[in-house]
Design a protein around this motif. Sequence first.
Motif, PDB file in Angstrom:
ATOM      1  N   LEU A  38       0.834  -1.202   0.000  1.00  0.00           N
ATOM      2  CA  LEU A  38       0.000   0.000   0.000  1.00  0.00           C
ATOM      3  C   LEU A  38       0.863   1.243   0.000  1.00  0.00           C
ATOM      4  O   LEU A  38       0.623   2.192  -0.718  1.00  0.00           O
ATOM      5  N   GLY A  39       1.910   1.211   0.832  1.00  0.00           N
ATOM      6  CA  GLY A  39       2.772   2.389   0.919  1.00  0.00           C
ATOM      7  C   GLY A  39       3.389   2.693  -0.430  1.00  0.00           C
ATOM      8  O   GLY A  39       3.428   3.826  -0.871  1.00  0.00           O
ATOM      9  N   ALA A  40       3.808   1.639  -1.097  1.00  0.00           N
ATOM     10  CA  ALA A  40       4.470   1.857  -2.378  1.00  0.00           C
ATOM     11  C   ALA A  40       3.506   2.413  -3.408  1.00  0.00           C
ATOM     12  O   ALA A  40       3.913   3.070  -4.358  1.00  0.00           O
ATOM     13  N   SER A  41       2.231   2.151  -3.212  1.00  0.00           N
ATOM     14  CA  SER A  41       1.273   2.591  -4.219  1.00  0.00           C
ATOM     15  C   SER A  41       0.861   4.048  -4.041  1.00  0.00           C
ATOM     16  O   SER A  41       0.214   4.615  -4.888  1.00  0.00           O
ATOM     17  N   LEU A  42       1.217   4.640  -2.907  1.00  0.00           N
ATOM     18  CA  LEU A  42       0.823   6.028  -2.710  1.00  0.00           C
ATOM     19  C   LEU A  42       1.629   6.939  -3.614  1.00  0.00           C
ATOM     20  O   LEU A  42       2.838   6.789  -3.734  1.00  0.00           O
ATOM     21  N   ALA A  43       0.966   7.862  -4.215  1.00  0.00           N
ATOM     22  CA  ALA A  43       1.633   8.737  -5.167  1.00  0.00           C
ATOM     23  C   ALA A  43       2.287   9.899  -4.439  1.00  0.00           C
ATOM     24  O   ALA A  43       1.874  11.036  -4.527  1.00  0.00           O
ATOM     25  N   LEU A  44       3.281   9.573  -3.648  1.00  0.00           N
ATOM     26  CA  LEU A  44       3.964  10.621  -2.905  1.00  0.00           C
ATOM     27  C   LEU A  44       5.414  10.670  -3.343  1.00  0.00           C
ATOM     28  O   LEU A  44       6.005   9.642  -3.638  1.00  0.00           O
ATOM     29  N   GLN A  52      -3.747  13.394  15.256  1.00  0.00           N
ATOM     30  CA  GLN A  52      -4.356  13.364  13.920  1.00  0.00           C
ATOM     31  C   GLN A  52      -4.921  14.738  13.562  1.00  0.00           C
ATOM     32  O   GLN A  52      -4.801  15.193  12.412  1.00  0.00           O
ATOM     33  N   ALA A  53      -5.531  15.392  14.539  1.00  0.00           N
ATOM     34  CA  ALA A  53      -6.093  16.724  14.281  1.00  0.00           C
ATOM     35  C   ALA A  53      -4.986  17.711  13.942  1.00  0.00           C
ATOM     36  O   ALA A  53      -5.153  18.583  13.081  1.00  0.00           O
ATOM     37  N   VAL A  54      -3.858  17.574  14.620  1.00  0.00           N
ATOM     38  CA  VAL A  54      -2.728  18.470  14.328  1.00  0.00           C
ATOM     39  C   VAL A  54      -2.215  18.203  12.908  1.00  0.00           C
ATOM     40  O   VAL A  54      -1.985  19.133  12.123  1.00  0.00           O
ATOM     41  N   PHE A  55      -2.067  16.937  12.581  1.00  0.00           N
ATOM     42  CA  PHE A  55      -1.586  16.591  11.245  1.00  0.00           C
ATOM     43  C   PHE A  55      -2.544  17.101  10.169  1.00  0.00           C
ATOM     44  O   PHE A  55      -2.125  17.695   9.172  1.00  0.00           O
ATOM     45  N   GLU A 101       6.799   7.966   5.480  1.00  0.00           N
ATOM     46  CA  GLU A 101       6.429   7.462   6.806  1.00  0.00           C
ATOM     47  C   GLU A 101       5.590   8.488   7.566  1.00  0.00           C
ATOM     48  O   GLU A 101       4.804   8.130   8.436  1.00  0.00           O
ATOM     49  N   ASP A 102       5.743   9.761   7.234  1.00  0.00           N
ATOM     50  CA  ASP A 102       4.903  10.766   7.873  1.00  0.00           C
ATOM     51  C   ASP A 102       3.527  10.840   7.207  1.00  0.00           C
ATOM     52  O   ASP A 102       2.508  10.990   7.862  1.00  0.00           O
ATOM     53  N   ALA A 103       3.546  10.752   5.870  1.00  0.00           N
ATOM     54  CA  ALA A 103       2.291  10.872   5.135  1.00  0.00           C
ATOM     55  C   ALA A 103       1.348   9.717   5.438  1.00  0.00           C
ATOM     56  O   ALA A 103       0.133   9.870   5.418  1.00  0.00           O
ATOM     57  N   THR A 104       1.912   8.553   5.732  1.00  0.00           N
ATOM     58  CA  THR A 104       1.065   7.376   5.926  1.00  0.00           C
ATOM     59  C   THR A 104       0.929   6.984   7.382  1.00  0.00           C
ATOM     60  O   THR A 104       0.288   6.003   7.713  1.00  0.00           O
ATOM     61  N   GLU A 105       1.524   7.763   8.264  1.00  0.00           N
ATOM     62  CA  GLU A 105       1.461   7.431   9.696  1.00  0.00           C
ATOM     63  C   GLU A 105       0.004   7.439  10.184  1.00  0.00           C
ATOM     64  O   GLU A 105      -0.794   8.269   9.781  1.00  0.00           O
ATOM     65  N   ALA A 106      -0.297   6.484  11.046  1.00  0.00           N
ATOM     66  CA  ALA A 106      -1.576   6.549  11.765  1.00  0.00           C
ATOM     67  C   ALA A 106      -1.334   7.398  13.003  1.00  0.00           C
ATOM     68  O   ALA A 106      -0.671   6.963  13.942  1.00  0.00           O
ATOM     69  N   TRP A 107      -1.861   8.610  12.980  1.00  0.00           N
ATOM     70  CA  TRP A 107      -1.594   9.541  14.092  1.00  0.00           C
ATOM     71  C   TRP A 107      -2.576   9.282  15.225  1.00  0.00           C
ATOM     72  O   TRP A 107      -3.314  10.167  15.642  1.00  0.00           O
ATOM     73  N   THR A 108      -2.608   8.041  15.634  1.00  0.00           N
ATOM     74  CA  THR A 108      -3.555   7.648  16.684  1.00  0.00           C
ATOM     75  C   THR A 108      -2.797   6.852  17.737  1.00  0.00           C
ATOM     76  O   THR A 108      -2.856   5.632  17.754  1.00  0.00           O
TER      77      THR A 108
END
Lengths: 712, 456
Positions: free
Chosen positions: B17-23, B196-199, B273-280
């Motif tokens: 999944l991470g590899a598929s993100l267009a980042l 998550q709200a901060v992100f 790793e920041d874009a896909t982090e679960a901020w929970t």
Amino acid sequence: MTPSRTRWAAVLAAVWMGPVAGCDPVAPSGPSDRDDTAVDSDLPVPSACSVENAGTLPLGRRTNRALARGLADLLGADRDGGVDVSALPAADVATGYTNTRLDAVGGVSEAFLLAWRPTIARAAYASATSDVSVSVSLSSLVGTAGSEVPSPWGSQHTMRALQWGEGSLVVPFTLPMDGTWDVGLPVSWWLGWEDETLNAITARSTARLLLDGVQVDSWPVSAAFDTPKRRAVKVDLAAGPHTLELQPLWTGVGLPEGLTYAWILGNVEAHLEDAPTVPLSIAGTSVSCATGTSDDLVACAEPVLFDVARRAGSLPSSEVDLSGPLTVLRAARDAGAPPEEAIALALETILLSPRLLFLPTPSDDGALPPHAMAERLADTLWRSVPDVALLDCADADGLGVDGAEDDPCTLGAQVRRMLDDPRSDALYEDFVHQWLTLEGLDHTERDPALYPFIQDAAFDSMREEIRRIVLGTLAEDAPVRDLLDSPTHWVDAHLATLYGAPIPADQADAVADGGWFSWEDPTGARRGVLTSAAFLAAHSQSDRTSPVKRGVAILSKILCSPPGPPSPDAGVFSPDEREENPQDVLAQHRSDPSCNACHKDIDPMGLPLERYDAVGGERTRYANGDTIGHEATLPDGTVFHSPSDLIDAIVTDPRTDTCLAQQLFTWMQGRAPTPEDEPLIEAMASPDHPATFASMIETWVASPQARCLYRP
Amino acid sequence: MSIHPSRWSRRAILRGLGASLALPVMAPGVWAPGAARAATATSPKRLIVWFMPNGFVQDVFRPSSLGVVDGALPSTLTALAPWSDRLTWVSGFENLAPNGHSDPHRCALGGVLTGHLLDPNAAAVANGISFDQVLAQAWKGQTRFGSLELSSEAEAACSLLADPDGGVGIEALCAYTSHLSWDGPGRPRPATVDPQAVFDRLFGAADAVGDAEATARRVALRGSLLDSVMADATRFHATLGQHDAQRVEQFLDTMRDVERSLASRSECSLAPEDATEAWTPTDIQQHVDQMHRLMTLALSCDETRVITYRLGRAASNRPYPHLGFHDAHHLVSHHQGSVTKLTRLKAIERWAMDQLANLVSSLEATPNATGGTLLDDTLILVAPELAESASHLVHDLTFLLIGDLQGTLRTGVHLSASSDGRRPHSELLRGLLHAFGEPDDTFAPTGDGAYTDMLA
């Protein structure tokens, strides 16, 4: 719960017995100008409030809980969690209750607005929906190509394995009406293990989506894992049967023998985007809207939007102005938004107005005008916004204390109606929760080594027991004092373990499924909310009980006799029950005269409850092996031998009834009482007959404190 | 070849999944700071205030002697050893906020950045602008967000703050126990607790509701929607008395600020790793770690230059079970000589500073626009609620400064501002305003002038 007219009259007489500073009633001019059907005409009913010395509390915003409940009511969502406001910064608490009319919190901070905007947007978006959609689960398909294999994506997706050349997947579906439909399904595929051959093959392969045999979409495939992505098409379709077909298009060279591939698929879903007439749900109201022009949609949605705007701002009908929201609706429609999205944007425009957020203080008269009174009643009794019936009364210049017997718009009639409405569960959700300071349940972590069986669900059960007890009291119009000594507890599987309550054989299945039953402690010790797990656990530490916390809570909230502030060198009470006997530690503390000054009152209120541990379970010994004694002596020599003795003393204490009234007053009024409020609080406490929630609220509602300007 | 779904581990799928993100995928360090602003010739100064509830055990927090610090750091700060030459202790200050009130927990937090005298039993909340907001206002418009207020513990009801076991009584107002940052009198800036709200605020799409097309329409219509809201607010405003009208004006001003910050999106390219982090986060360790990562991201992307963070609210009673005990922080802070409790208190404080060291490390690992690092630009002001934890006093406070703020601060030294520990700490805050190049000697009603001994 239908208090008599006589009692309502008595209420008026009681609370207007004398002037209340800051909002003095005008001396009654006599009964001559009122008709014969009015409430006892010789009562000194006021006609106006004096504004002299009235002052105001500053404008405040609704509390987070009131915003959640108000939004849910406005949008037809579930009041219990239907609108999520957890992102909003907490409102500050003063006088023991959430109060946003204080200076620090009346304003709206950047952090609040940053959280409020998406909260509103999401709530509005969820509340305007098109009711027409079709969903076909592929797992239910039979007779099409391939076989189902377990999907690593869980139950949301189906995985069907096919051999090369086995053909395509054809999914039939039926549409209920003509219109523009968005038809599609989430899809990705799996081509086996990654290796260079497969990569080469997939690099030249394409997947195609066909609707009724005509290709509507195609996309290159990859060998990599991928989450299924929705492939969809928007197209005009007639009512009736259709097919959606997934087809691989191979351009590769020779394929390995017996190669298997798989589609990973979600449900086929068709959503009606547009149609000459679209069934919509707007803020909980079902309507069928013509959508030919934006004016058609406006004509259809406007009555619902009108009510939302009217209720959000507690506005007279004549002052509801939808021009802005309808401009947004039209612009959205012109930009290609489907009807429900355009309506959601109009709702968002209404709800983002400061009128919903704030509770303004009328500035032109001492008496609250009818619409301000409606807003105040709804905010207090429901912690929500007014309903249409209440605003209709305000529009008719009602909500006065005076009126004909059959007038549904008198203050008394509306208060009785509001208390009979399910929304009056605010009394539990907001008042009792804070009165008994049950917030401790949300913030105290338990040591899992000591209480391994206590999970979050057990805390939910504890809260639910109190909710059931309170709503029962309200429904039966029972004396509020009964909350403190009623023998009936409400028990589910969690609490049955905690309380040692045997589950009745005929209810075993229901309880196993989460059901509740009523239970009385045969020893009579566990009586009333102070012996409920919720109160006991909320006033404990993470690893032990706190007789001091329990004692201070009872003195402060039940008897309104809070101990003085601890001296700076008071030290802490922090015994380790595995090594010490907390009762000995407290006794040692009391041997210091300066400590004893407060602890002689605090400790006897908490020590009898030592029978119950930090999560409310019954126990006989401390962890150090000492037997737990329940004996405690009040300064006047009264000795408690058990929790029962403590409860008996509390319910017969003359301070208890007045304190209940004082607590409810503080919650409703939004400030601590002053000496001038004492007559009202005494009237609410109703010394002649046990006060109920309804009687206390009706007494308050008729008072100048409720009906006149807020005072600092 | 056949399919063996059971062999598809969650890890493999997530990797897929991470590899598929267009980042944009870039090496660590390449993506920061905000590329669009990288051409700036100078790098701005930045502030992080890091608030520690319940204070510190002093003899393991500050060096035993004054002057240049050499040798081992006090044990609470062991993890900061790699930066020992970037630390400055300034002691001898008093937080006057409690103003004679017997319980400093009621006021010290509220006054630690404002230098005001506070009364928790007054009818209304007062206080004044905080030090961090002086900077935020001076730098307004230079970044999307003037400041960020963060916390790892939510605000609490007064009833919860009242902890009779810990000698904390019940007062009328609770605003001074939760809010470090203040716009002005009666105007606290609540902290956000949800990472998550901060992100989302920093890097999310402000108008993301529904699918991409719906979001695009919302963005296009936002101006029209807000015009309507503002028009209605103006009509509402006209019906109000003077006091209420001021409140609504504040609302409208804040609304405009919020809209300005949301009108543009972050130009920063996040590492995957920041874009896909679960901020929970699921525990306090992870919560603090995520907050620190968000601070680094916010500064590196230049979304803001002013951050206040509090580990907990005043008199925080949080337990730290991962340290091997369940004692509540405030209760162990009153250790009364108990060796067990003192050991646990020190463990909590050391753990907190260990986490802070991670933040320092990540700032140092993040390049700034001038070839240095974020740490070169940043002052971390470690502000304690109390002086000695056990005594619960607010004089002889020690503030720890981390970083030399582009050479404007002396480091590697322990300074004392007074021999009696009674110098108003507002003078330190004024001195720090000098260090930031924004001197304002009218700031705060207490003290006299600015303390500047720590300036280079």
